[in-house]
Scaffold this motif. Structure first.
Motif, PDB file in Angstrom:
ATOM      1  N   UNK A   1      38.510  29.808   9.291  1.00 55.67           N
ATOM      2  CA  UNK A   1      38.481  31.230   9.667  1.00 55.67           C
ATOM      3  C   UNK A   1      37.891  32.086   8.549  1.00 55.67           C
ATOM      4  N   UNK A   2      36.806  31.591   7.974  1.00 56.03           N
ATOM      5  CA  UNK A   2      36.126  32.315   6.907  1.00 56.03           C
ATOM      6  C   UNK A   2      35.269  33.421   7.515  1.00 56.03           C
ATOM      7  N   UNK A   3      35.439  34.645   7.015  1.00 60.87           N
ATOM      8  CA  UNK A   3      34.659  35.785   7.506  1.00 60.87           C
ATOM      9  C   UNK A   3      33.434  35.985   6.625  1.00 60.87           C
ATOM     10  N   UNK A   4      32.267  35.969   7.268  1.00 61.55           N
ATOM     11  CA  UNK A   4      30.997  36.080   6.558  1.00 61.55           C
ATOM     12  C   UNK A   4      30.222  37.251   7.138  1.00 61.55           C
ATOM     13  N   UNK A   5      29.764  38.135   6.269  1.00 57.87           N
ATOM     14  CA  UNK A   5      28.959  39.284   6.678  1.00 57.87           C
ATOM     15  C   UNK A   5      27.492  38.992   6.401  1.00 57.87           C
ATOM     16  N   UNK A   6      26.661  39.107   7.427  1.00 55.61           N
ATOM     17  CA  UNK A   6      25.228  38.895   7.220  1.00 55.61           C
ATOM     18  C   UNK A   6      24.618  40.167   6.647  1.00 55.61           C
ATOM     19  N   UNK A   7      23.778  40.002   5.635  1.00 58.61           N
ATOM     20  CA  UNK A   7      23.146  41.135   4.968  1.00 58.61           C
ATOM     21  C   UNK A   7      21.745  41.414   5.500  1.00 58.61           C
ATOM     22  N   UNK A   8      21.143  40.436   6.169  1.00 59.47           N
ATOM     23  CA  UNK A   8      19.826  40.613   6.772  1.00 59.47           C
ATOM     24  C   UNK A   8      19.676  39.584   7.874  1.00 59.47           C
ATOM     25  N   UNK A   9      18.711  39.830   8.749  1.00 63.29           N
ATOM     26  CA  UNK A   9      18.457  38.883   9.834  1.00 63.29           C
ATOM     27  C   UNK A   9      16.996  38.988  10.251  1.00 63.29           C
ATOM     28  N   UNK A  10      16.542  37.965  10.969  1.00 68.07           N
ATOM     29  CA  UNK A  10      15.171  37.921  11.461  1.00 68.07           C
ATOM     30  C   UNK A  10      15.160  37.174  12.780  1.00 68.07           C
ATOM     31  N   UNK A  11      14.139  37.450  13.592  1.00 69.52           N
ATOM     32  CA  UNK A  11      13.988  36.763  14.866  1.00 69.52           C
ATOM     33  C   UNK A  11      13.455  35.356  14.611  1.00 69.52           C
ATOM     34  N   UNK A  12      14.062  34.375  15.242  1.00 67.39           N
ATOM     35  CA  UNK A  12      13.585  33.001  15.122  1.00 67.39           C
ATOM     36  C   UNK A  12      12.219  32.910  15.799  1.00 67.39           C
ATOM     37  N   UNK A  13      11.209  32.354  15.130  1.00 70.40           N
ATOM     38  CA  UNK A  13       9.850  32.380  15.691  1.00 70.40           C
ATOM     39  C   UNK A  13       9.638  31.482  16.898  1.00 70.40           C
ATOM     40  N   UNK A  14      10.533  30.572  17.200  1.00 69.99           N
ATOM     41  CA  UNK A  14      10.366  29.713  18.363  1.00 69.99           C
ATOM     42  C   UNK A  14      11.186  30.238  19.519  1.00 69.99           C
ATOM     43  N   UNK A  15      10.733  29.958  20.750  1.00 73.09           N
ATOM     44  CA  UNK A  15      11.403  30.442  21.951  1.00 73.09           C
ATOM     45  C   UNK A  15      12.366  29.402  22.484  1.00 73.09           C
ATOM     46  N   UNK A  16      13.524  29.885  22.919  1.00 74.70           N
ATOM     47  CA  UNK A  16      14.504  29.018  23.561  1.00 74.70           C
ATOM     48  C   UNK A  16      15.249  29.834  24.602  1.00 74.70           C
ATOM     49  N   UNK A  17      14.488  30.446  25.538  1.00 73.29           N
ATOM     50  CA  UNK A  17      15.091  31.349  26.521  1.00 73.29           C
ATOM     51  C   UNK A  17      15.693  30.558  27.673  1.00 73.29           C
ATOM     52  N   UNK A  18      16.812  31.030  28.152  1.00 69.57           N
ATOM     53  CA  UNK A  18      17.437  30.427  29.328  1.00 69.57           C
ATOM     54  C   UNK A  18      17.627  31.440  30.451  1.00 69.57           C
ATOM     55  N   UNK A  19      17.370  32.715  30.180  1.00 69.34           N
ATOM     56  CA  UNK A  19      17.527  33.769  31.193  1.00 69.34           C
ATOM     57  C   UNK A  19      16.177  34.038  31.848  1.00 69.34           C
ATOM     58  N   UNK A  20      16.136  34.101  33.167  1.00 75.01           N
ATOM     59  CA  UNK A  20      14.890  34.335  33.874  1.00 75.01           C
ATOM     60  C   UNK A  20      14.304  35.701  33.581  1.00 75.01           C
ATOM     61  N   UNK A  21      13.005  35.748  33.350  1.00 77.70           N
ATOM     62  CA  UNK A  21      12.329  37.014  33.132  1.00 77.70           C
ATOM     63  C   UNK A  21      12.362  37.527  31.719  1.00 77.70           C
ATOM     64  N   UNK A  22      13.076  36.870  30.807  1.00 77.17           N
ATOM     65  CA  UNK A  22      13.154  37.333  29.429  1.00 77.17           C
ATOM     66  C   UNK A  22      12.185  36.546  28.563  1.00 77.17           C
ATOM     67  N   UNK A  23      11.541  37.227  27.641  1.00 74.86           N
ATOM     68  CA  UNK A  23      10.604  36.581  26.732  1.00 74.86           C
ATOM     69  C   UNK A  23      11.107  36.737  25.305  1.00 74.86           C
ATOM     70  N   UNK A  24      10.929  35.695  24.492  1.00 72.03           N
ATOM     71  CA  UNK A  24      11.309  35.754  23.091  1.00 72.03           C
ATOM     72  C   UNK A  24      10.237  36.480  22.299  1.00 72.03           C
ATOM     73  N   UNK A  25      10.664  37.230  21.311  1.00 72.17           N
ATOM     74  CA  UNK A  25       9.738  37.977  20.472  1.00 72.17           C
ATOM     75  C   UNK A  25       9.597  37.247  19.144  1.00 72.17           C
ATOM     76  N   UNK A  26       8.371  36.958  18.769  1.00 75.35           N
ATOM     77  CA  UNK A  26       8.106  36.137  17.598  1.00 75.35           C
ATOM     78  C   UNK A  26       7.445  36.949  16.494  1.00 75.35           C
ATOM     79  N   UNK A  27       7.936  36.707  15.270  1.00 71.84           N
ATOM     80  CA  UNK A  27       7.277  37.231  14.062  1.00 71.84           C
ATOM     81  C   UNK A  27       7.040  38.738  14.136  1.00 71.84           C
ATOM     82  N   UNK A  28       8.053  39.477  14.568  1.00 75.82           N
ATOM     83  CA  UNK A  28       7.912  40.925  14.624  1.00 75.82           C
ATOM     84  C   UNK A  28       8.137  41.503  13.234  1.00 75.82           C
ATOM     85  N   UNK A  29       7.301  42.479  12.794  1.00 76.10           N
ATOM     86  CA  UNK A  29       7.502  43.059  11.467  1.00 76.10           C
ATOM     87  C   UNK A  29       8.836  43.772  11.359  1.00 76.10           C
TER      88      UNK A  29
END
Length: 279
Positions: A49-77
């Motif tokens: 039960x270790x609590x970890x706070x993320x200080x930054x995040x980024x979009x993963x450049x590969x797509x792994x969508x499971x919802x119909x009609x949704x597109x993954x966004x890659x390498x956005x500035x």
């Protein structure tokens, strides 16, 4: 090629297993600059039960969508903010180098070569998660682990010693609690090392011969072509010649009976070397 490619025809000056006398081929004594490990100790803990706070995040450049009609966004500035609900997927250590803080070393009077080494180990981790749009993110955070161990410490010298940590961590489970905070169960392995930068004298076989690189090619015949042309001879035949690997069990100079070349035969020892000749 590489050092270990079957195409490498010059194993004499390449790293490999030694056959025969290990001293054969030594040509010189070489002075190398490296880190000497004076002592090392392994620590393994499960942080529940270790609590970890993320200080930054980024979009993963590969797509792994499971919802119909949704597109993954890659390498956005400027990656879009995740949209709740947030789903935890996995995490692991981001690097093998841990950072040690609040380090104290107390030598022991009753054990002169040892010291009590205490401190806090910071382990950077990457957390993989996704939002309601099936967009995957990777967030950066860190966990802390206190340690209190005994290590062998060298005497004082002009070149100082230091304490380093090699770390590895992986998550067992986790949930998102909000405000960029994840609660996770983490398995941590850390190796504490007492090291010093030294110049050390080692025996040498000479310089390595670096083979040319082997270009990658999906040639399915390479492995087949590397096989021997004819099958190797069986370990035993009808002759009475000595076969050191005929599969006989030797106790002293008495050989037991065991399957030999697919046939159970009697074996007789030849000489003190206990090499069995199959008959």
């Amino acid at each position: 090629m590489s050092f270990y490619s079957y195409k490498n025809a010059n194993p004499g000056n390449c790293p490999c297993a030694i056959n025969g006398d290990a001293l054969s081929g030594l040509s010189e004594k070489v002075c190398i600059q490296t880190k000497r490990v004076y002592d090392s100790g392994l620590i393994q803990q499960q942080l529940s039960k270790e609590r970890v706070t993320i200080t930054s995040y980024a979009v993963v450049p590969t797509c792994n969508c499971t919802c119909g009609g949704n597109c993954c966004q890659n390498d956005l500035p400027d990656p879009p903010a995740p949209v709740a609900p947030i789903t935890f997927e996995s995490c692991r250590s981001a690097t093998s180098a841990g950072k040690i803080t609040d380090l104290t070393i107390e030598r022991l009077c009753d054990r002169p070569c040892f010291a009590r080494v205490r401190g806090t180990l910071q382990i950077p981790i990457d957390i993989l998660f996704s939002d309601s749009r099936c967009v995957q993110y990777v967030g950066q955070g860190s966990v802390e682990m206190d340690f209190d161990v005994l290590l062998s410490i060298p005497d004082e010298a002009i070149v100082p010693y230091c304490i380093e940590a090699m770390v590895s961590a992986i998550c067992v489970s986790g949930t998102y609690e909000g405000d960029n905070v994840f609660k996770m169960d983490i398995c941590v392995t850390a190796a504490l090392k007492v090291i010093a930068e030294v110049e050390i004298l080692v025996p040498s076989y000479g310089f390595c011969t670096i083979p040319p690189s082997e270009e990658f090619a999906e040639n399915v015949c390479d492995e087949f072509f590397s096989l021997p042309l004819y099958p190797p001879s069986s370990l035993c035949d009808d002759s009475t010649a000595a076969h050191p690997n005929c599969g006989c069990v030797a106790q002293g100079n008495t050989c037991g009976q065991q399957g030999c070349g697919g046939t159970r035969t009697a074996c007789a020892c030849s000489g003190s070397a206990n090499s069995c000749g199959c008959r």
